[in-house]
Design an enzyme around this catalytic site. Structure first.
Site, PDB file in Angstrom:
ATOM      1  N   ASP A  16     -34.687 -46.483 -16.683  1.00 55.47           N
ATOM      2  CA  ASP A  16     -34.458 -45.187 -16.027  1.00 55.47           C
ATOM      3  C   ASP A  16     -34.050 -44.117 -17.039  1.00 55.47           C
ATOM      4  OD1 ASP A  16     -34.352 -43.436 -13.928  1.00 55.47           O
ATOM      5  OD2 ASP A  16     -32.390 -44.093 -13.192  1.00 55.47           O
ATOM      6  N   HIS A  33     -42.110 -40.135 -19.905  1.00 59.76           N
ATOM      7  CA  HIS A  33     -42.727 -41.429 -19.550  1.00 59.76           C
ATOM      8  C   HIS A  33     -43.474 -42.005 -20.746  1.00 59.76           C
ATOM      9  CE1 HIS A  33     -41.413 -41.056 -15.499  1.00 59.76           C
ATOM     10  NE2 HIS A  33     -42.156 -40.000 -15.232  1.00 59.76           N
ATOM     11  N   LEU A 127     -43.483 -65.291 -24.558  1.00 61.00           N
ATOM     12  CA  LEU A 127     -42.756 -64.490 -23.570  1.00 61.00           C
ATOM     13  C   LEU A 127     -43.619 -64.201 -22.343  1.00 61.00           C
ATOM     14  CD1 LEU A 127     -40.264 -62.564 -22.916  1.00 61.00           C
ATOM     15  CD2 LEU A 127     -41.693 -60.742 -23.867  1.00 61.00           C
TER      16      LEU A 127
HETATM   17  C1  IPE Z   1     -35.841 -46.864 -10.266  1.00 58.89           C
HETATM   18  O1  IPE Z   1     -35.610 -45.614 -10.801  1.00 58.89           O
HETATM   19  C2  IPE Z   1     -37.301 -47.228 -10.391  1.00 58.89           C
HETATM   20  C3  IPE Z   1     -37.794 -47.440 -11.740  1.00 58.89           C
HETATM   21  C4  IPE Z   1     -37.085 -47.407 -12.840  1.00 58.89           C
HETATM   22  C5  IPE Z   1     -39.203 -47.727 -11.832  1.00 58.89           C
HETATM   23  P1  IPE Z   1     -35.608 -44.288  -9.908  1.00 58.89           P
HETATM   24  O2  IPE Z   1     -35.334 -43.180 -10.846  1.00 58.89           O
HETATM   25  O3  IPE Z   1     -36.847 -44.215  -9.117  1.00 58.89           O
HETATM   26  O4  IPE Z   1     -34.381 -44.552  -8.939  1.00 58.89           O
HETATM   27  P2  IPE Z   1     -33.432 -43.541  -8.170  1.00 58.89           P
HETATM   28  O5  IPE Z   1     -34.320 -42.609  -7.395  1.00 58.89           O
HETATM   29  O6  IPE Z   1     -32.650 -42.823  -9.200  1.00 58.89           O
HETATM   30  O7  IPE Z   1     -32.561 -44.395  -7.320  1.00 58.89           O
HETATM   31  C1  IPE Z   2     -37.780 -43.934 -14.917  1.00 59.47           C
HETATM   32  O1  IPE Z   2     -37.455 -42.633 -15.332  1.00 59.47           O
HETATM   33  C2  IPE Z   2     -39.270 -44.142 -14.798  1.00 59.47           C
HETATM   34  C3  IPE Z   2     -39.776 -44.231 -13.425  1.00 59.47           C
HETATM   35  C4  IPE Z   2     -39.044 -44.236 -12.358  1.00 59.47           C
HETATM   36  C5  IPE Z   2     -41.217 -44.308 -13.262  1.00 59.47           C
HETATM   37  P1  IPE Z   2     -37.312 -41.433 -14.294  1.00 59.47           P
HETATM   38  O2  IPE Z   2     -38.613 -40.754 -14.184  1.00 59.47           O
HETATM   39  O3  IPE Z   2     -36.728 -41.919 -13.027  1.00 59.47           O
HETATM   40  O4  IPE Z   2     -36.276 -40.525 -15.072  1.00 59.47           O
HETATM   41  P2  IPE Z   2     -35.099 -39.664 -14.442  1.00 59.47           P
HETATM   42  O5  IPE Z   2     -34.270 -40.594 -13.628  1.00 59.47           O
HETATM   43  O6  IPE Z   2     -35.740 -38.582 -13.619  1.00 59.47           O
HETATM   44  O7  IPE Z   2     -34.366 -39.137 -15.633  1.00 59.47           O
HETATM   45 MG    MG Z   3     -34.801 -42.091 -12.389  1.00 61.89          MG
END
Ligand code: IPE
Ligand code: IPE
Ligand code: MG
Length: 240
Positions: A16, A33, A127
Site C-alpha cells: 500500500d 504503481h 519460491l
Molecule cells: C488494499 O489497499 C489493497 C491492495 C493493496 C491491493 P487499499 O489502498 O485498496 O485499501 P484501503 O482502501 O486503504 O483500505
Molecule cells: C496500493 O497503493 C496499490 C493498490 C491498491 C492497487 P494505493 O494505490 O492504494 O496507494 P494509496 O493508498 O492511495 O497511497
Molecule cells: Mg491504498
C-alpha cells in the site's frame, strides 16, 4: 540480525501507498504503481534468495474496481508489462507464479499474460509467488461456503460434517489452488493498520507488522527488518 535459518514459510504483503508516494512527488498515481512494481520485483528476488516457500502479495482487491477507469486499466497494463519483462528471470530463478482470486473479469490481454506466466512457471519448484488479483477475503469465503452448500443440497454432505479443514481446502490458499496455507506473517506498508479484506480466514494466528514506509520505497532491507520483527514475536496459538 535476521536469522536465516528461521525464515517464515509464508509471508503475505499488503503493498500500500503507491498513490501517496506519487502525490508526494507531484506525479500521477500510475507513476506510483509503476514504482511499486519495481519494489515488488526486488522483494520477490529477496524472498527467493532467503529460501522462502511462499510470498503472497495483494495486488488488486475486489474493492479496487471503485477507482477511476484510467487507474484500473493502467494497473493492468503495468501488470502485463512486468509479467512479460520478468518472466525470463522468474524462470531462471525457478519461481512459480500463482493467482489468488477470480481474475476472469480482467481485460483479456491481462488474463492472457497471467495465464502464460502461470503455465510457463508451473514446473518451477523455488519460491511460490502468489499474486492476489481481484481478490477479496469475503468473496473467497463465500465461494467456499457456496460449494459446501451445493454438496449439502445434493445430499452428499451433512451440515454437521462440515469442518474448518473443509473450508480451508476450498480457499485460494488451499491445496487445490496455491497450497500456501495460512501466512505466519502479514506485512502492510504505508502506515495503514487494517486488512482491507485480505486473507480474512487465514490471518487467525498470523503476526502483523505495520510499517510507515510507502510501498515504492519498500526495499529488500525493509523486508528483512519486518521478518526480523516477526522472529522476535512469541507465538502462542492460545496455549501457554
Ligand atoms: C488494499 O489497499 C489493497 C491492495 C493493496 C491491493 P487499499 O489502498 O485498496 O485499501 P484501503 O482502501 O486503504 O483500505
Ligand atoms: C496500493 O497503493 C496499490 C493498490 C491498491 C492497487 P494505493 O494505490 O492504494 O496507494 P494509496 O493508498 O492511495 O497511497
Ligand atoms: Mg491504498
Amino acid at each position: 540480525m535476521l536469522d536465516t535459518n528461521r525464515i517464515p514459510e509464508h509471508v503475505a504483503v499488503i503493498m500500500d501507498g503507491n498513490g501517496r508516494w506519487a502525490k508526494n512527488r507531484g506525479l500521477p498515481r500510475l507513476a506510483g504503481h509503476n514504482a511499486g512494481m519495481k519494489s515488488m520485483i526486488e522483494v520477490v528476488r529477496r524472498a527467493n534468495d532467503l529460501g522462502m516457500k511462499h510470498l503472497t502479495v495483494y495486488a488488486f482487491s475486489t474493492e479496487n474496481w471503485k477507482r477511476s477507469v484510467e487507474e484500473v486499466s493502467g494497473i493492468f497494463k503495468l501488470l502485463i508489462r512486468y509479467v512479460e519483462s520478468e518472466l525470463k528471470e522468474l524462470m531462471d530463478n525457478n519461481v512459480r507464479i500463482r493467482i489468488l482470486g477470480d481474475y476472469s473479469p480482467l481485460p483479456p490481454d491481462a488474463r492472457k499474460a497471467v495465464d502464460k506466466a502461470i503455465a510457463n512457471t508451473a514446473g518451477n519448484t523455488g519460491l511460490q509467488f502468489n499474486i492476489a488479483l481481484n481478490y477479496g477475503g469475503r468473496a473467497e469465503i463465500l465461494r467456499a461456503v457456496r460449494e459446501l452448500a451445493e454438496e449439502a443440497a445434493d445430499g452428499d454432505l451433512a451440515p454437521e460434517e462440515i469442518t474448518e479443514e473443509m473450508i480451508s481446502e476450498r480457499l485460494y490458499t488451499g491445496a487445490r489452488e496455491t497450497g500456501c496455507g495460512d501466512p505466519e506473517l502479514i506485512i502492510r506498508t504505508s502506515g495503514e493498520e487494517r486488512l482491507s479484506n485480505f486473507l480474512l480466514w487465514q490471518c487467525a494466528y498470523s503476526e502483523f507488522v505495520f510499517t510507515d514506509v510507502l510501498w515504492p520505497d519498500f526495499s529488500p532491507e525493509e523486508f528483512e527488518k519486518c521478518i526480523e520483527k516477526y522472529q522476535k514475536r512469541d507465538r502462542r496459538f492460545g496455549g501457554r
